[in-house]
Scaffold this motif. Structure first.
Motif, mmCIF file in Angstrom:
data_model
loop_
_atom_site.group_PDB
_atom_site.id
_atom_site.type_symbol
_atom_site.label_atom_id
_atom_site.label_comp_id
_atom_site.label_asym_id
_atom_site.label_seq_id
_atom_site.Cartn_x
_atom_site.Cartn_y
_atom_site.Cartn_z
ATOM 1 N N ALA A 41 7.877 5.482 9.875
ATOM 2 C CA ALA A 41 8.129 3.690 9.737
ATOM 3 C C ALA A 41 9.497 3.146 8.784
ATOM 4 O O ALA A 41 10.309 2.427 9.570
ATOM 5 C CB ALA A 41 7.004 3.285 9.905
ATOM 6 N N ASN A 42 9.518 3.721 7.447
ATOM 7 C CA ASN A 42 10.959 3.509 6.456
ATOM 8 C C ASN A 42 10.628 4.218 5.812
ATOM 9 O O ASN A 42 11.795 4.153 4.794
ATOM 10 C CB ASN A 42 9.208 2.807 6.047
ATOM 11 N N ASP A 43 10.939 5.811 6.039
ATOM 12 C CA ASP A 43 11.364 6.771 5.457
ATOM 13 C C ASP A 43 11.437 6.793 3.677
ATOM 14 O O ASP A 43 11.514 6.956 3.029
ATOM 15 C CB ASP A 43 13.107 6.946 5.845
ATOM 16 N N LEU A 44 9.765 6.613 4.088
ATOM 17 C CA LEU A 44 9.315 6.324 2.862
ATOM 18 C C LEU A 44 7.503 6.997 2.712
ATOM 19 O O LEU A 44 7.213 7.679 2.800
ATOM 20 C CB LEU A 44 8.856 4.961 2.557
ATOM 21 N N PHE A 45 7.958 7.282 0.667
ATOM 22 C CA PHE A 45 6.684 7.790 0.410
ATOM 23 C C PHE A 45 6.707 6.994 -0.819
ATOM 24 O O PHE A 45 6.665 6.903 -1.249
ATOM 25 C CB PHE A 45 5.868 9.368 0.179
ATOM 26 N N ILE A 46 5.209 7.228 -1.569
ATOM 27 C CA ILE A 46 4.740 6.649 -2.198
ATOM 28 C C ILE A 46 3.756 6.897 -2.810
ATOM 29 O O ILE A 46 3.001 6.927 -2.658
ATOM 30 C CB ILE A 46 4.095 5.278 -1.946
ATOM 31 N N ALA A 47 3.991 7.080 -4.538
ATOM 32 C CA ALA A 47 3.407 8.191 -5.436
ATOM 33 C C ALA A 47 2.453 7.507 -6.227
ATOM 34 O O ALA A 47 3.446 6.208 -7.249
ATOM 35 C CB ALA A 47 3.857 9.814 -6.059
ATOM 36 N N VAL A 48 1.260 7.222 -6.783
ATOM 37 C CA VAL A 48 1.404 6.761 -8.070
ATOM 38 C C VAL A 48 1.147 8.016 -9.212
ATOM 39 O O VAL A 48 0.258 8.390 -8.669
ATOM 40 C CB VAL A 48 -0.598 5.883 -7.222
ATOM 41 N N VAL A 49 1.127 7.886 -9.893
ATOM 42 C CA VAL A 49 1.067 8.789 -11.264
ATOM 43 C C VAL A 49 0.818 8.000 -12.328
ATOM 44 O O VAL A 49 0.829 6.695 -12.384
ATOM 45 C CB VAL A 49 2.656 8.686 -11.400
ATOM 46 N N SER A 50 0.733 8.925 -13.028
ATOM 47 C CA SER A 50 -0.539 8.393 -14.573
ATOM 48 C C SER A 50 0.818 8.643 -15.919
ATOM 49 O O SER A 50 0.827 10.344 -15.778
ATOM 50 C CB SER A 50 -1.901 8.999 -14.598
ATOM 51 N N THR A 51 0.998 7.780 -16.820
ATOM 52 C CA THR A 51 1.639 8.267 -17.920
ATOM 53 C C THR A 51 1.423 7.796 -18.891
ATOM 54 O O THR A 51 0.763 7.156 -19.081
ATOM 55 C CB THR A 51 3.352 7.699 -17.564
ATOM 56 N N PRO A 52 0.449 8.772 -19.975
ATOM 57 C CA PRO A 52 -0.008 8.520 -21.283
ATOM 58 C C PRO A 52 0.745 7.321 -21.991
ATOM 59 O O PRO A 52 2.417 7.242 -22.145
ATOM 60 C CB PRO A 52 0.223 9.730 -22.615
ATOM 61 N N VAL B 160 0.051 1.488 3.542
ATOM 62 C CA VAL B 160 2.059 0.619 3.679
ATOM 63 C C VAL B 160 1.843 0.323 5.322
ATOM 64 O O VAL B 160 1.753 0.840 6.481
ATOM 65 C CB VAL B 160 3.338 1.313 3.541
ATOM 66 N N SER B 161 2.617 -1.155 5.350
ATOM 67 C CA SER B 161 2.639 -2.065 6.590
ATOM 68 C C SER B 161 4.454 -2.628 6.553
ATOM 69 O O SER B 161 3.877 -3.427 5.631
ATOM 70 C CB SER B 161 1.842 -2.382 7.405
ATOM 71 N N ARG B 162 5.178 -2.341 7.256
ATOM 72 C CA ARG B 162 6.513 -2.593 6.882
ATOM 73 C C ARG B 162 6.648 -2.933 5.130
ATOM 74 O O ARG B 162 6.538 -2.026 4.937
ATOM 75 C CB ARG B 162 6.653 -4.157 7.545
#
Length: 575
Positions: A161-172, A222-224
């Motif tokens: 749908a969006n050519d997209l991927f979303i990553a939730v990351v953790s940083t100190p 994700v949607s739109r």
């Protein structure tokens, strides 16, 4: 009528093209002219088969209509009778972690930082092959990957749908010890770089301190332009105080929930968009399926943009003197995701895809008793059935405030804030229930369109009461909840085919035993679910640790011996 029949054939075809497949089939009996035009026009024949299968056409596909129709017929027969057209195997490179996701066309898996941990610092992608008649030659199958340099807590795909991927990351935190910041990275699948449409490719979600007693679980959908993120802490006290739902416009970076105020409290990470602006999240406390409305960006103040508008109660739990039952978690998913147009980044050699309007949503419900025994159930419902229950008149009423954030966790929400619906008033006609205690259900990526796959694994006991075909080890069952397929299976007597490789059974919900799922000491009574489906169960035995489903394939996951890490994919091709 005479004027209509006098039209040129191509004009008549253009008119008939706007009819549903039911009306086209009825039109066959109107007169000889209609019969000849419909039956001899490949475009209309393709349209009928497409709609019956619950699919929609790829407008960018260059394959001829006759080729698409042939591919469609072969694919549907392969799924209906469990006849995979090919089987291939693919080793998983590097060191996989416990994270993975599956889009309609792409499998992905997290990469562990080393052999001694399951922490994820990268993602590998494998585009599933589309072996189509007339397709151009492809490059050899291979993996691609992205390394973030940060610990990935969770991620989701919206590739087609969006050519997209979303990553939730953790940083100190550089200054405060024992403190982590959770952020969402907005990345483009084709380039593995920040998405070109994202003005703010890094979105801050929350800060986790020592007081939170551990990292939260995270869910995304994700949607739109809408990105929903659930953040749920595991400690019971912290869960109520700090867990929340965050909603963003991922393209502009605008937060639709106020980052300075308390967020919407939730208790399960699973999120599913029913439409671009209607979101569901299960609530194990009531228990219920909670429905949220997301208003357009800039339409109102942040505290009104995301509102709990409706709750669908699940069956009442069994509560007796000295015995308490509670729901610990409810997970759900729907593939493909909500969309109103064909996904624009789908490969051109894929002529069709499941229509989200016809998709089902499986819910996996984990229940516990005070004696620490655990029981699991699976509930399946159509996306459109849940949409039919949305109180649409409430969505844009300025006099209807919805549920304020601080009241979202309460079981006694005033009816003027959130409409509620008892289980008996909505559930039995539109759901189907299975006792999942003996099914392999650690993963929820087991659905595509109206089809749902269940797998009974070798390390589970033989008595799987309540599940059709219970007690058989290592069997795969494909369940099709498409009402058109159920009708065809009944009319053509699929149950009497006597196949030597699969067994077909129709569950139409008419018989009392057919529609009942045993309460299992969890619910107050046996649960009634009358949603019809066709089950095709393999007679072969399969040596997998889990089975996943996507648009054209079943994926059998095989772990490295003695570990919980996936070592090999077995890919069953149904097209």
């Amino acid at each position: 009528m005479a004027q209509l029949l006098d039209l040129a054939p191509e004009l008549l075809v253009n008119i008939l093209h706007h009819l549903s497949y039911q009306d086209l089939l009825r039109s066959l009996t109107v007169c000889h002219r209609f019969f000849d035009v419909i039956s001899k026009t490949p475009e209309l024949d393709y349209q009928i088969h497409l709609q019956v299968a619950g699919l929609w056409d790829n407008p960018d596909c260059s394959l001829p209509i006759r080729t698409r129709l042939s591919l469609l017929q072969k694919q549907e027969e392969a799924w209906h009778f469990f006849k995979p057209l090919a089987l291939s195997k693919m080793p998983v490179p590097d060191i996989p972690s416990g994270l993975f996701d599956l889009s309609p066309t792409t499998f992905s898996i997290g990469m562990a930082t080393n052999e001694d941990t399951f922490e994820t610092d990268g993602i590998e992608f494998f585009q599933l092959p589309s072996e189509l008649e007339g397709s151009p030659a492809k490059e050899p199958l291979s993996w691609t990957f992205v390394k973030t340099g940060m610990i990935i807590v969770e991620y989701c795909l919206s590739i087609e749908a969006n050519d997209l991927f979303i990553a939730v990351v953790s940083t100190p935190d550089d200054d405060v010890p024992m403190t982590q910041h959770l952020s969402a990275l907005i990345l483009q699948y084709s380039t593995k770089a920040p998405h070109v449409l994202a003005r703010r490719p890094i979105l801050h979600l929350c800060t986790v301190t020592e007081e939170h007693k551990g990292m939260p679980s995270v869910g995304l959908d994700v949607s739109r332009e809408n990105l929903a993120v659930s953040i749920v802490f595991q400690d019971p006290e912290i869960r109520i105080a700090a867990s929340s739902l965050c909603v963003f416009n991922w393209r502009t970076g605008e937060a639709k929930t106020d980052p300075m105020a308390r967020q919407i409290p939730i208790f399960c990470t699973s999120l599913v968009f029913l439409t671009d602006d209607i979101l569901i999240n299960p609530n194990p406390f009531r228990p219920s399926i909670d429905i949220y409305h997301i208003r357009p960006s800039g339409s109102s103040s942040p505290d009104l943009r995301v509102r709990l508008i409706h709750s669908l109660y699940l069956p009442p739990l069994l509560q007796t003197t000295g015995s308490r039952v509670f729901i610990s978690n409810i997970s759900c998913i729907s593939r493909p995701g909500a969309a109103s147009t064909f996904p624009r980044f789908t490969q051109q050699d894929r002529p069709f895809a499941p229509d989200p309007a016809n998709a089902v949503i499986p819910f996996v419900i984990a229940a516990h008793r005070e004696d620490f025994t655990r029981q699991t159930f699976a509930m399946v419902a159509h996306r459109k059935s849940l949409l039919d229950l949305v109180p649409w008149h409430r969505l844009y009423s300025d006099d209807d405030p919805g549920v304020p954030f601080f009241q979202g966790l309460r079981s006694n929400i005033p009816p003027n804030l959130c409409s509620m619906q008892s289980w008996d008033s909505w559930g039995p006609p539109v759901t189907r229930w299975f006792s999942g205690r003996h099914l392999s259900t650690p993963y929820i990526t087991c659905v595509s369109g109206s089809r749902y796959v269940q797998y009974v694994t070798h390390d589970l006991s033989q008595n799987a009461g309540g599940f059709p075909g219970a007690g058989e080890r290592d069997t795969i069952s494909i369940m099709d909840f498409n009402p058109a397929v159920v009708k065809i299976a009944r009319q053509r007597k699929w149950e009497e085919k006597g196949l030597d490789y699969a067994e077909i059974k129709i569950f139409d919900g008419e018989g009392s035993d057919d529609a009942l799922c045993p309460a299992g000491g969890v619910f107050a009574s046996d649960v009634v679910g009358k949603l019809p489906f066709v089950q095709c169960k393999s007679l072969s035995r399969w040596d997998f640790d889990e089975v996943l489903m996507c648009q054209d394939h079943l994926l059998g996951l095989k772990n490295v011996p003695g570990t919980f890490r996936v070592g090999e994919l077995a890919i069953m091709h149904f097209r």
